[in-house]
Design a protein around this motif. Sequence first.
Motif, mmCIF file in Angstrom:
data_model
loop_
_atom_site.group_PDB
_atom_site.id
_atom_site.type_symbol
_atom_site.label_atom_id
_atom_site.label_comp_id
_atom_site.label_asym_id
_atom_site.label_seq_id
_atom_site.Cartn_x
_atom_site.Cartn_y
_atom_site.Cartn_z
ATOM 1 N N SER A 19 54.896 29.406 -8.104
ATOM 2 C CA SER A 19 54.098 30.612 -7.825
ATOM 3 C C SER A 19 54.145 30.999 -6.360
ATOM 4 O O SER A 19 53.853 32.131 -6.001
ATOM 5 N N GLY A 20 54.549 30.076 -5.505
ATOM 6 C CA GLY A 20 54.639 30.409 -4.083
ATOM 7 C C GLY A 20 55.728 31.409 -3.800
ATOM 8 O O GLY A 20 55.711 32.099 -2.769
ATOM 9 N N ALA A 21 56.703 31.528 -4.685
ATOM 10 C CA ALA A 21 57.782 32.503 -4.502
ATOM 11 C C ALA A 21 57.547 33.755 -5.336
ATOM 12 O O ALA A 21 58.451 34.563 -5.520
ATOM 13 N N GLY A 22 56.369 33.943 -5.821
ATOM 14 C CA GLY A 22 56.085 35.073 -6.711
ATOM 15 C C GLY A 22 56.149 36.430 -6.049
ATOM 16 O O GLY A 22 56.348 37.448 -6.725
ATOM 17 N N ASN A 23 55.980 36.493 -4.759
ATOM 18 C CA ASN A 23 56.018 37.783 -4.062
ATOM 19 C C ASN A 23 57.414 38.171 -3.619
ATOM 20 O O ASN A 23 57.600 39.199 -2.952
ATOM 21 N N LEU A 24 58.385 37.342 -3.946
ATOM 22 C CA LEU A 24 59.752 37.656 -3.565
ATOM 23 C C LEU A 24 60.521 38.163 -4.776
ATOM 24 O O LEU A 24 60.112 37.992 -5.924
ATOM 25 N N GLY A 25 61.725 38.829 -4.543
ATOM 26 C CA GLY A 25 62.536 39.358 -5.639
ATOM 27 C C GLY A 25 62.435 40.867 -5.720
ATOM 28 O O GLY A 25 62.026 41.533 -4.770
ATOM 29 N N SER A 26 62.821 41.465 -6.839
ATOM 30 C CA SER A 26 62.868 42.922 -7.018
ATOM 31 C C SER A 26 61.802 43.367 -7.992
ATOM 32 O O SER A 26 61.412 42.637 -8.901
ATOM 33 N N SER A 27 61.338 44.601 -7.820
ATOM 34 C CA SER A 27 60.385 45.207 -8.751
ATOM 35 C C SER A 27 60.764 46.664 -8.939
ATOM 36 O O SER A 27 61.304 47.314 -8.041
ATOM 37 N N THR A 28 60.523 47.223 -10.116
ATOM 38 C CA THR A 28 60.858 48.608 -10.449
ATOM 39 C C THR A 28 59.628 49.342 -10.917
ATOM 40 O O THR A 28 58.891 48.834 -11.765
ATOM 41 N N ALA A 29 59.405 50.578 -10.373
ATOM 42 C CA ALA A 29 58.274 51.407 -10.775
ATOM 43 C C ALA A 29 58.801 52.725 -11.311
ATOM 44 O O ALA A 29 59.665 53.358 -10.699
ATOM 45 N N THR A 30 58.337 53.180 -12.465
ATOM 46 C CA THR A 30 58.782 54.426 -13.093
ATOM 47 C C THR A 30 57.604 55.364 -13.277
ATOM 48 O O THR A 30 56.576 54.964 -13.833
ATOM 49 N N ALA A 31 57.749 56.623 -12.808
ATOM 50 C CA ALA A 31 56.715 57.645 -12.991
ATOM 51 C C ALA A 31 57.140 58.602 -14.073
ATOM 52 O O ALA A 31 58.229 59.186 -14.005
ATOM 53 N N GLN A 32 56.367 58.804 -15.115
ATOM 54 C CA GLN A 32 56.694 59.677 -16.256
ATOM 55 C C GLN A 32 56.105 61.058 -16.003
ATOM 56 O O GLN A 32 54.904 61.202 -15.829
ATOM 57 N N GLY A 33 56.999 62.115 -15.977
ATOM 58 C CA GLY A 33 56.538 63.479 -15.759
ATOM 59 C C GLY A 33 56.164 64.193 -17.065
ATOM 60 O O GLY A 33 56.266 63.604 -18.142
ATOM 61 N N PRO A 34 55.749 65.514 -17.039
ATOM 62 C CA PRO A 34 55.382 66.269 -18.238
ATOM 63 C C PRO A 34 56.572 66.391 -19.181
ATOM 64 O O PRO A 34 57.712 66.588 -18.750
ATOM 65 N N SER A 35 56.337 66.325 -20.486
ATOM 66 C CA SER A 35 57.425 66.391 -21.467
ATOM 67 C C SER A 35 57.232 67.502 -22.494
ATOM 68 O O SER A 35 58.094 67.714 -23.335
ATOM 69 N N ASN A 36 56.144 68.337 -22.458
ATOM 70 C CA ASN A 36 55.993 69.396 -23.474
ATOM 71 C C ASN A 36 56.724 70.666 -23.034
ATOM 72 O O ASN A 36 56.933 70.914 -21.851
ATOM 73 N N THR A 37 57.141 71.538 -23.987
ATOM 74 C CA THR A 37 57.979 72.732 -23.752
ATOM 75 C C THR A 37 57.309 73.737 -22.851
ATOM 76 O O THR A 37 57.929 74.323 -21.969
ATOM 77 N N LEU A 38 56.008 73.969 -23.045
ATOM 78 C CA LEU A 38 55.310 74.970 -22.251
ATOM 79 C C LEU A 38 55.332 74.600 -20.782
ATOM 80 O O LEU A 38 55.568 75.439 -19.893
ATOM 81 N N SER A 39 55.133 73.347 -20.531
ATOM 82 C CA SER A 39 55.157 72.887 -19.145
ATOM 83 C C SER A 39 56.532 73.026 -18.548
ATOM 84 O O SER A 39 56.701 73.380 -17.372
ATOM 85 N N ASN A 40 57.604 72.770 -19.363
ATOM 86 C CA ASN A 40 58.964 72.913 -18.861
ATOM 87 C C ASN A 40 59.274 74.352 -18.523
ATOM 88 O O ASN A 40 59.940 74.646 -17.524
ATOM 89 N N ILE A 41 58.857 75.332 -19.394
ATOM 90 C CA ILE A 41 59.088 76.766 -19.127
ATOM 91 C C ILE A 41 58.406 77.166 -17.839
ATOM 92 O O ILE A 41 58.967 77.865 -16.992
#
Length: 285
Positions: free
Chosen positions: A245-267
Motif C-alpha cells: 500500500s505504500g506504493a499506492g499513490n504511484l502509477g497511472s490513472s485515467t479520468a473520463t468526463a461524459q458530455g450530453p448525448s441527447n439529440t436536442l442538446s446536440n442540435i
Amino acid sequence: MGGSNKTTQTTSNEPYSAAKPLLNQGMGDALKLYKDGGLVKPNTMNTVVPYAQQTTQAMGGLQSLGQANTGGQGLSGQLQGIIDSGGYNDNQMTALGGIKDAATGAFDINSNPAYSQVRQRAMDAASNAAALNASGAGRYGSGTHTNAAATAVGNVAADMDMGEYRNWQGRKDAANTQLFNAGQQGQSNMGNAYQGMQDAYSPLLQVGAMNEDLYGRTLNDQLRIAQERQNAPLANIQALQGVASGAGNLGSSTATAQGPSNTLSNIAGGALAGGSLLKSGGGKL
C-alpha cells in the motif's frame, strides 16, 4: 440524429527516478521475506519474571514455619490441647479446679488449717481471760470458773465459726460467678484456638499462592507465544499488504468526463458552433 461527447483525461504519477530502484528493491525484499515466513516473526522470548533469591528464601522460611506448626506439631498441637480441654491450658485447668472445689464443696470448719490455728488461739485467750477473772474473784477452779470459761470459749468459737461460714458463703458465691464466667471464657478460647489452628496454615497458603501466581504467569506467556505463532501467517499477509500500500499513490490513472448525448442538446450545440463561424466570416454566405 444522435451521438456522444466524451472528454478523457489520463494522469500518470511516476516516482522520483532515483527512488524507483529503492522501491523495487524494498518490494522484492518484502516479498522474499513473506515467502520465507519471516516478514513478521512471533516473539517467543520468555517474559515471565522469576522469583528473586530473597523471595525464595522467604518462601522457604514460611513453608518451614507452617509445617512446624500444623498437623498437630508446635502451635497447632497446643491449640488442639486447649480445645480438647474445653478451652483452657494446663495452668488454667488447675485454677479452674480450685474454683470448682470452692463453688461445689461443702462447708468444713477444719478444712482451713490457718483458720483452725487462729480459732484455737482465740479460744485459749478466752479461757485464760476467764481464769484470770475467776482467780481475781477467788473462785479459780470452782464450778463458776469452769462454767464461765466454757461459756467464753464457746462464744468465741461460735462467733468465729459463724464468721467463717459467712466468709465461706461469700467465697462460694464468688466461685460460682467465676465458674460461670470461666465457662463463657472457655467457649471463647476454643473459638480463638480453632482460628489459631487455621492461621497456622497461612504461611503455607502464602507460599502456595505465590507458586500458583508464577505458574499462571508462565502459562499466560506460553499462551501468548502460541497465539503469536498461530497468527504469524496472517500477520505476514497483513504486513505484505501494508508494504504494498505504500506504493499506492504511484502509477497511472485515467479520468473520463461524459458530455450530453441527447439529440436536442446536440442540435443546440451545433447551432452555437455555426453561429460562431458566421460571426468569424463577417456574417456573409
